[in-house]
Every structure is written in structure tokens, then in C-alpha cells.
Write an enzyme that holds these catalytic residues in place. Structure first.
Site, PDB file in Angstrom:
ATOM      1  N   MET A   1      -6.809   8.959   8.393  1.00 24.81           N
ATOM      2  CA  MET A   1      -5.543   9.696   8.442  1.00 24.81           C
ATOM      3  C   MET A   1      -4.979   9.818   7.026  1.00 24.81           C
ATOM      4  O   MET A   1      -4.629  10.895   6.568  1.00 24.81           O
ATOM      5  CB  MET A   1      -4.517   8.936   9.308  1.00 24.81           C
ATOM      6  CG  MET A   1      -4.926   8.763  10.742  1.00 24.81           C
ATOM      7  SD  MET A   1      -3.762   7.716  11.645  1.00 24.81           S
ATOM      8  CE  MET A   1      -4.657   6.191  11.688  1.00 24.81           C
TER       9      MET A   1
ATOM     10  N   GLU B   1      -4.020  10.037   3.133  1.00 23.58           N
ATOM     11  CA  GLU B   1      -4.508  10.789   1.974  1.00 23.58           C
ATOM     12  C   GLU B   1      -3.773  10.285   0.737  1.00 23.58           C
ATOM     13  O   GLU B   1      -2.722   9.635   0.872  1.00 23.58           O
ATOM     14  CB  GLU B   1      -4.242  12.289   2.184  1.00 23.58           C
ATOM     15  CG  GLU B   1      -4.924  12.786   3.447  1.00 23.58           C
ATOM     16  CD  GLU B   1      -4.875  14.306   3.614  1.00 23.58           C
ATOM     17  OE1 GLU B   1      -4.196  14.986   2.814  1.00 23.58           O
ATOM     18  OE2 GLU B   1      -5.524  14.779   4.558  1.00 23.58           O
TER      19      GLU B   1
ATOM     20  N   GLY C   1       0.886   9.049   3.570  1.00 22.32           N
ATOM     21  CA  GLY C   1       0.457   7.955   4.433  1.00 22.32           C
ATOM     22  C   GLY C   1       1.368   7.884   5.645  1.00 22.32           C
ATOM     23  O   GLY C   1       1.001   8.283   6.753  1.00 22.32           O
TER      24      GLY C   1
ATOM     25  N   PHE D   1      -7.914   4.732   1.443  1.00 25.44           N
ATOM     26  CA  PHE D   1      -7.626   3.467   2.142  1.00 25.44           C
ATOM     27  C   PHE D   1      -8.351   3.383   3.491  1.00 25.44           C
ATOM     28  O   PHE D   1      -7.822   2.795   4.442  1.00 25.44           O
ATOM     29  CB  PHE D   1      -6.119   3.297   2.420  1.00 25.44           C
ATOM     30  CG  PHE D   1      -5.218   3.337   1.225  1.00 25.44           C
ATOM     31  CD1 PHE D   1      -5.690   3.049  -0.034  1.00 25.44           C
ATOM     32  CD2 PHE D   1      -3.863   3.634   1.365  1.00 25.44           C
ATOM     33  CE1 PHE D   1      -4.839   3.072  -1.143  1.00 25.44           C
ATOM     34  CE2 PHE D   1      -3.006   3.659   0.270  1.00 25.44           C
ATOM     35  CZ  PHE D   1      -3.493   3.379  -0.987  1.00 25.44           C
TER      36      PHE D   1
ATOM     37  N   GLU E   1      -3.112   0.560  18.904  1.00 25.15           N
ATOM     38  CA  GLU E   1      -3.516   0.038  17.587  1.00 25.15           C
ATOM     39  C   GLU E   1      -2.457  -0.950  17.094  1.00 25.15           C
ATOM     40  O   GLU E   1      -2.767  -2.036  16.609  1.00 25.15           O
ATOM     41  CB  GLU E   1      -3.680   1.183  16.581  1.00 25.15           C
ATOM     42  CG  GLU E   1      -3.869   0.653  15.166  1.00 25.15           C
ATOM     43  CD  GLU E   1      -4.230   1.705  14.134  1.00 25.15           C
ATOM     44  OE1 GLU E   1      -4.441   2.872  14.504  1.00 25.15           O
ATOM     45  OE2 GLU E   1      -4.287   1.354  12.940  1.00 25.15           O
TER      46      GLU E   1
ATOM     47  N   GLN F   1      13.529 -34.348   4.798  1.00 26.93           N
ATOM     48  CA  GLN F   1      14.291 -33.531   5.770  1.00 26.93           C
ATOM     49  C   GLN F   1      14.174 -32.031   5.452  1.00 26.93           C
ATOM     50  O   GLN F   1      14.057 -31.207   6.370  1.00 26.93           O
ATOM     51  CB  GLN F   1      15.761 -33.945   5.790  1.00 26.93           C
ATOM     52  CG  GLN F   1      16.478 -33.336   6.981  1.00 26.93           C
ATOM     53  CD  GLN F   1      17.977 -33.578   6.931  1.00 26.93           C
ATOM     54  OE1 GLN F   1      18.642 -33.252   5.956  1.00 26.93           O
ATOM     55  NE2 GLN F   1      18.505 -34.151   7.994  1.00 26.93           N
TER      56      GLN F   1
ATOM     57  N   LEU G   1       4.341 -25.420   0.973  1.00 28.36           N
ATOM     58  CA  LEU G   1       4.113 -26.800   1.424  1.00 28.36           C
ATOM     59  C   LEU G   1       2.823 -27.365   0.830  1.00 28.36           C
ATOM     60  O   LEU G   1       2.700 -28.575   0.632  1.00 28.36           O
ATOM     61  CB  LEU G   1       4.033 -26.849   2.959  1.00 28.36           C
ATOM     62  CG  LEU G   1       5.361 -26.722   3.715  1.00 28.36           C
ATOM     63  CD1 LEU G   1       5.099 -26.482   5.208  1.00 28.36           C
ATOM     64  CD2 LEU G   1       6.226 -27.969   3.540  1.00 28.36           C
ATOM     65  N   HIS G   2       1.857 -26.498   0.552  1.00 28.28           N
ATOM     66  CA  HIS G   2       0.572 -26.947   0.009  1.00 28.28           C
ATOM     67  C   HIS G   2       0.659 -27.283  -1.489  1.00 28.28           C
ATOM     68  O   HIS G   2      -0.321 -27.785  -2.060  1.00 28.28           O
ATOM     69  CB  HIS G   2      -0.503 -25.869   0.189  1.00 28.28           C
ATOM     70  CG  HIS G   2      -1.101 -25.795   1.559  1.00 28.28           C
ATOM     71  ND1 HIS G   2      -0.434 -25.270   2.641  1.00 28.28           N
ATOM     72  CD2 HIS G   2      -2.317 -26.181   2.032  1.00 28.28           C
ATOM     73  CE1 HIS G   2      -1.216 -25.328   3.708  1.00 28.28           C
ATOM     74  NE2 HIS G   2      -2.350 -25.882   3.372  1.00 28.28           N
TER      75      HIS G   2
ATOM     76  N   GLU H   1       9.271  -0.215   7.509  1.00 30.16           N
ATOM     77  CA  GLU H   1      10.334   0.806   7.412  1.00 30.16           C
ATOM     78  C   GLU H   1      10.142   1.882   8.487  1.00 30.16           C
ATOM     79  O   GLU H   1      11.114   2.326   9.109  1.00 30.16           O
ATOM     80  CB  GLU H   1      10.334   1.450   6.015  1.00 30.16           C
ATOM     81  CG  GLU H   1      10.769   0.521   4.888  1.00 30.16           C
ATOM     82  CD  GLU H   1       9.728  -0.532   4.518  1.00 30.16           C
ATOM     83  OE1 GLU H   1       8.530  -0.300   4.779  1.00 30.16           O
ATOM     84  OE2 GLU H   1      10.112  -1.596   4.006  1.00 30.16           O
TER      85      GLU H   1
HETATM   86  C1  LIG Z   1      -5.844  -2.728   4.054  1.00 32.12           C
HETATM   87  C2  LIG Z   1      -5.495  -1.340   4.508  1.00 32.12           C
HETATM   88  C3  LIG Z   1      -6.294  -0.690   5.426  1.00 32.12           C
HETATM   89  C4  LIG Z   1      -5.989   0.616   5.827  1.00 32.12           C
HETATM   90  N1  LIG Z   1      -6.825   1.273   6.692  1.00 32.12           N
HETATM   91  C5  LIG Z   1      -6.598   2.593   6.974  1.00 32.12           C
HETATM   92  C6  LIG Z   1      -7.516   3.347   7.782  1.00 32.12           C
HETATM   93  O1  LIG Z   1      -8.517   2.822   8.276  1.00 32.12           O
HETATM   94  N2  LIG Z   1      -7.253   4.656   8.009  1.00 32.12           N
HETATM   95  C7  LIG Z   1      -6.153   5.269   7.492  1.00 32.12           C
HETATM   96  O2  LIG Z   1      -5.970   6.455   7.735  1.00 32.12           O
HETATM   97  N3  LIG Z   1      -5.258   4.585   6.719  1.00 32.12           N
HETATM   98  C8  LIG Z   1      -5.468   3.273   6.439  1.00 32.12           C
HETATM   99  N4  LIG Z   1      -4.572   2.573   5.653  1.00 32.12           N
HETATM  100  C9  LIG Z   1      -3.427   3.263   5.096  1.00 32.12           C
HETATM  101  C10 LIG Z   1      -2.095   2.850   5.714  1.00 32.12           C
HETATM  102  O3  LIG Z   1      -2.013   3.295   7.032  1.00 32.12           O
HETATM  103  C11 LIG Z   1      -0.987   3.413   4.791  1.00 32.12           C
HETATM  104  O4  LIG Z   1      -1.029   2.641   3.597  1.00 32.12           O
HETATM  105  C12 LIG Z   1       0.381   3.338   5.425  1.00 32.12           C
HETATM  106  O5  LIG Z   1       0.481   4.268   6.482  1.00 32.12           O
HETATM  107  C13 LIG Z   1       1.493   3.647   4.402  1.00 32.12           C
HETATM  108  O6  LIG Z   1       1.233   4.839   3.737  1.00 32.12           O
HETATM  109  P1  LIG Z   1       1.291   4.896   2.130  1.00 32.12           P
HETATM  110  O7  LIG Z   1       0.474   3.773   1.604  1.00 32.12           O
HETATM  111  O8  LIG Z   1       0.931   6.268   1.709  1.00 32.12           O
HETATM  112  O9  LIG Z   1       2.789   4.600   1.766  1.00 32.12           O
HETATM  113  P2  LIG Z   1       3.993   5.680   1.774  1.00 32.12           P
HETATM  114  O10 LIG Z   1       4.009   6.411   3.037  1.00 32.12           O
HETATM  115  O11 LIG Z   1       3.954   6.434   0.514  1.00 32.12           O
HETATM  116  O12 LIG Z   1       5.231   4.679   1.740  1.00 32.12           O
HETATM  117  C14 LIG Z   1       5.604   3.947   0.565  1.00 32.12           C
HETATM  118  C15 LIG Z   1       6.807   3.088   0.940  1.00 32.12           C
HETATM  119  O13 LIG Z   1       7.877   3.942   1.359  1.00 32.12           O
HETATM  120  C16 LIG Z   1       8.303   3.560   2.634  1.00 32.12           C
HETATM  121  N5  LIG Z   1       8.736   4.748   3.394  1.00 32.12           N
HETATM  122  C17 LIG Z   1       8.013   5.855   3.702  1.00 32.12           C
HETATM  123  N6  LIG Z   1       8.762   6.700   4.442  1.00 32.12           N
HETATM  124  C18 LIG Z   1       9.971   6.110   4.610  1.00 32.12           C
HETATM  125  C19 LIG Z   1      11.168   6.470   5.301  1.00 32.12           C
HETATM  126  N7  LIG Z   1      11.250   7.602   6.000  1.00 32.12           N
HETATM  127  N8  LIG Z   1      12.216   5.624   5.259  1.00 32.12           N
HETATM  128  C20 LIG Z   1      12.137   4.449   4.578  1.00 32.12           C
HETATM  129  N9  LIG Z   1      11.032   4.051   3.927  1.00 32.12           N
HETATM  130  C21 LIG Z   1       9.960   4.862   3.936  1.00 32.12           C
HETATM  131  C22 LIG Z   1       7.088   2.900   3.296  1.00 32.12           C
HETATM  132  O14 LIG Z   1       7.472   2.052   4.353  1.00 32.12           O
HETATM  133  C23 LIG Z   1       6.519   2.138   2.116  1.00 32.12           C
HETATM  134  O15 LIG Z   1       7.207   0.936   1.947  1.00 32.12           O
HETATM  135  C24 LIG Z   1      -4.849   1.265   5.282  1.00 32.12           C
HETATM  136  C25 LIG Z   1      -4.029   0.580   4.370  1.00 32.12           C
HETATM  137  C26 LIG Z   1      -4.328  -0.696   3.985  1.00 32.12           C
HETATM  138  C27 LIG Z   1      -3.444  -1.395   2.990  1.00 32.12           C
END
Ligand SMILES: Cc1cc2nc3c(=O)[nH]c(=O)nc-3n(C[C@H](O)[C@H](O)[C@H](O)COP(=O)(O)OP(=O)(O)OC[C@H]3O[C@@H](n4cnc5c(N)ncnc54)[C@H](O)[C@@H]3O)c2cc1C
Length: 381
Positions: free
Chosen positions: A122, A124, A128, A153, A241, A278, A336-337, A366
Site C-alpha cells: 500500500m 509509497e 502512507g 516499507f 490486520e 519502593q 530496570l535492566h 494518530e
Molecule cells: C516495519 C514496518 C513494516 C511495514 N510493512 C508494510 C507493508 O507490508 N505494506 C505496506 O503497504 N506498508 C507497510 N508499512 C508502512 C506503514 O503502514 C506506514 O509507515 C504507516 O502507514 C505510516 O505511513 P508513513 O510512514 O508514510 O507516515 P505518514 O503518513 O507520513 O505520517 C507521518 C506522521 O504523521 C502522522 N499523521 C499522518 N496523518 C495525520 C493526521 N491526519 N493527523 C495527525 N497525525 C497524522 C502519522 O501518525 C505519523 O506520526 C510498514 C512500516 C513499517 C515501519
């Protein structure tokens, strides 16, 4: 009401034995290599761990979600192989619920045997959380689609045999109800290019990659469901999921809590076990309370899900709570470690870095807050 019966407990024993023999001795090697071997998929297939919810005619076991819960919980506790054991309930349902019989026979039967590694793309580089921003296009050309674009990703991206790709099939529309489709691309298709394996801060045994599509011709028979309906399919399957991810995070939190307790009871400073200061005893009491709250919420969710209730809001709450809570437990258990927490001999080091992404993938904290606020009639701007 309890969730598990005797047959589930027996299954739990089988999973534990498998993990002890096939997983625990290999974790360091897989972390080093940046992937789990294909032979593990095969072994999981032989055990019936892949696609347990699927019909027998596709090699599934046709068992209830309780079995998935047990599987995910046990692998989650040892924090290993999530993209292997999670896929049966994260990826296979797209084909089971919306695919043609031909797609089901072609992909699900191989998947359940451990002969096919799947992935879903999904995200790009430029989008995301906001899937409306997907730019990868699939343009109709006779009996084919021609796919162009880029994904990033992607879990199992490098090792996968097939990928479900979220594409824009209607370039003139941005509507979530008719612009996006799910199309299967097989490994080896011309123009399907696996990029570099990404160098991550954690989850090292999980292969995560960049993917490129350059005039990639895919038969229209690889379309899942109806053209333009992809977003709706995503929304319906993403809830499961999230549930799987939340169960995983909870299992990790429970394991990290136990690591903290065990260490704090055995380590002495100033003539007494550090657990008995404590400050630490109260910290551990707070941690245990937070972990128990997560467990109660998840058990309620599992029961709701099995009963066929709408879990959208509750699973978003659980994803938000467990994502944040598990990170908090990681930080406290790590503390703790003392210095030993920073050393690789202690598992908390690996759990600490791996849990960090839990509040980002499968819907960030978010985005979960956004869903919850909307359910309360509030539109955040
Ligand atoms: C280990 C790992 C495995 C993954 N595997 C897959 C996979 O198999 N397939 C796949 O398609 N993707 C995968 N992903 C991608 C993952 O789904 C995205 O990283 C995630 O959806 C967030 O998108 P982004 O990284 O583009 O962040 P962005 O969407 O750019 O967001 C950046 C920040 O802004 C915040 N934000 C965004 N919109 C808002 C809003 N409206 N209000 C407030 N805050 C907001 C987000 O919460 C985040 O903190 C993977 C990611 C990781 C780290």
C-alpha cells in the site's frame, strides 16, 4: 466468558514445542541475515499454521479465530516471525473474500503449504497514512493492466512470490469508492523490480523492501474483486490486520513485563533486590496494571470478533492503547535492566527496538485517534 477450550490449550502446547525447536535456536541467525528462511514457511505449512481460517479445499483447517489468537500470542511472546504467522489472517482473506475461484486455487493452496510467500503493498514514498495519495497506476491495455509506480516499507518485499498491490485504476478520480484496485503481481513478472532491502532500526529478521513497477504487464485475471473497489476491500480486511497486530503487541508487552520482573527480583543493589525498592515495586505494579488492561480489552475484542460484531472503533482503541502501552513497558523494563538492558545478551534489547514501530504500522496512533474521534461525531482538522 472464557475464550479458550481444551482443544485450544492442546494447540498452544503444539505451537510452544514448535517454537522451542524451530524458532528459538535460530533467532540470532535470522536477525543477522535480515530474513527468515523459506524452510520455516514450509515447516509452518506442514504444521497447518498458515491460513488456518481457510477452507480445507485450499489447504486450510477451517478452524475458528481462537487458533489464530493462540498462534499469534505464542509467536508474539518470543517476538519472532510475525510476517510468517500473521499473513494467514492479514493477506489471505483478500483473496478468500473477494478473489475469483481461479485466484483462490492458484494462490491460497500454495500459501497454506508454505510454498508461496505473500506481501501487500500500500505504502509509497509520498504516502502512507493517507491512502488517497497512492499514485501507482494500473492502466487498462486489452487483457492486461500496465502498472507503473513505486512502493516502500513492504514486509516480505524481497522474498515474496506474489504481491497484492494497491493501484489507481481510475486516474481521473480521487474517489475512494471507484479509483483504487487490488491487483496481484507475481515475482518474475517483467517490470516488477525488487529494490534494496531496507536497513531498519529493529525487526531485523523481517525483510522490508522498496518495490518499483516499470511498465509491468499483469493479466486482468489478477484483479481482486471488482475494479475500483479496492479501498473498500482494504477497509474491511484492515480491521483484522489491526486485531492481529494488537494481539502481537500485547504478547510482547506481557513478555517484556515478565523480563523486567525476573530481572528486578534477581539483581541486587545496596544489599537488596532492586525490585524491593519502593520506587521499582510501584513501577512494576503500574506496568502490570497497564498490561492487564490491554489483556482485558483484547480478550473482549477477540470475543466480539468471533461473534461477528463490528470492531472498527474498539480495535482502533486497542491499537492506540497497546501501541503506546507496549512502548511504555519496553522503556520501563529496559530501565530496570540497567546497563544490561543495552546488551544483546538480554532479550529486552531486541524487544525494545522492535516494539517501536508498533505505534506506526497498520494505522498509526494518530490515525487511530482520528477514527475514534470521528466515531464520536468529531471531525478533527
Ligand atoms: C516495519 C514496518 C513494516 C511495514 N510493512 C508494510 C507493508 O507490508 N505494506 C505496506 O503497504 N506498508 C507497510 N508499512 C508502512 C506503514 O503502514 C506506514 O509507515 C504507516 O502507514 C505510516 O505511513 P508513513 O510512514 O508514510 O507516515 P505518514 O503518513 O507520513 O505520517 C507521518 C506522521 O504523521 C502522522 N499523521 C499522518 N496523518 C495525520 C493526521 N491526519 N493527523 C495527525 N497525525 C497524522 C502519522 O501518525 C505519523 O506520526 C510498514 C512500516 C513499517 C515501519
Amino acid at each position: 466468558m472464557g475464550i479458550y477450550k481444551e482443544e485450544h490449550d492442546i494447540f498452544r502446547g503444539t505451537v510452544k514445542k514448535f517454537i522451542e525447536k524451530e524458532v528459538l535456536p535460530n533467532i540470532d541467525e535470522w536477525e543477522e541475515k535480515g530474513e527468515v528462511p523459506r524452510s520455516l514457511w514450509k515447516k509452518c505449512g506442514e504444521m497447518g499454521f498458515l491460513g488456518m481460517c481457510l477452507d480445507e479445499k485450499y489447504g486450510g483447517l477451517e478452524v475458528g479465530f481462537e487458533y489464530t489468537a493462540v498462534l499469534v500470542e505464542e509467536f508474539g511472546k518470543v517476538n519472532a516471525c510475525m510476517p510468517v504467522v500473521g499473513t494467514g489472517d492479514i493477506l489471505a482473506p483478500y483473496i478468500r473474500d473477494f478473489g475469483t475461484e481461479e485466484l483462490k486455487m492458484r494462490y491460497l493452496s500454495r500459501f497454506t503449504k508454505g510454498d508461496l510467500i505473500p506481501a501487500i503493498a500500500m505504502t509509497e514514498p509520498n504516502t502512507g497514512s493517507d491512502l488517497k495519495g497512492v499514485r501507482t497506476s494500473a492502466i487498462s491495455d486489452g487483457d492486461d493492466y500496465i502498472i507503473n509506480g513505486q512502493k516502500t516499507f513492504i514486509t516480505n518485499g524481497n522474498t515474496c512470490d506474489m504481491m497484492i498491490v494497491v493501484c489507481k485504476t481510475n486516474p481521473d478520480s480521487n474517489s475512494l469508492s471507484n479509483a483504487f484496485s487490488l491487483i496481484i503481481v507475481d515475482d518474475g513478472t517483467t517490470g516488477f523490480i525488487k529494490g534494496r532491502k531496507l536497513n531498519k532500526m529493529g525487526m531485523h529478521m523481517q525483510d522490508t523492501a522498496e518495490i518499483f513497477f516499470e511498465d509491468c504487464h499483469v493479466p486482468k485475471a489478477n484483479l481482486i474483486g471488482e475494479e475500483g473497489k479496492g479501498f473498500g476491500y482494504l477497509m474491511s480486511e484492515l480491521q483484522k490486520e489491526r486485531l492481529v497486530m494488537v494481539m502481537w503487541g500485547q504478547a510482547m508487552a506481557e513478555a517484556m513485563l515478565q523480563m523486567g520482573i525476573d530481572y528486578a527480583k534477581s539483581r541486587e543493589a545496596f544489599g537488596q533486590p532492586i525490585a524491593t525498592f519502593q520506587h521499582n515495586a510501584f513501577k512494576i505494579a503500574d506496568m502490570a496494571t497497564q498490561v492487564q488492561l490491554g489483556r482485558s480489552l483484547i480478550n473482549e475484542l477477540i470475543i466480539d470478533f468471533i461473534a461477528g460484531k463490528d470492531i472498527v472503533v474498539k480495535v482502533s482503541m486497542a491499537k492506540l492503547y497497546v501501541g503506546e502501552m507496549a512502548n511504555n513497558i519496553a522503556a520501563k523494563s529496559f530501565q530496570l535492566h540497567g546497563g544490561y538492558g543495552f546488551m544483546e545478551e538480554y532479550p529486552i534489547a531486541r524487544y525494545y527496538r522492535d516494539i517501536r514501530a508498533m505505534s506506526v504500522y497498520a494505522g498509526s496512533s494518530e490515525i487511530m485517534r482520528l477514527v475514534i474521534a470521528r466515531s464520536l461525531g468529531i471531525e478533527p482538522t
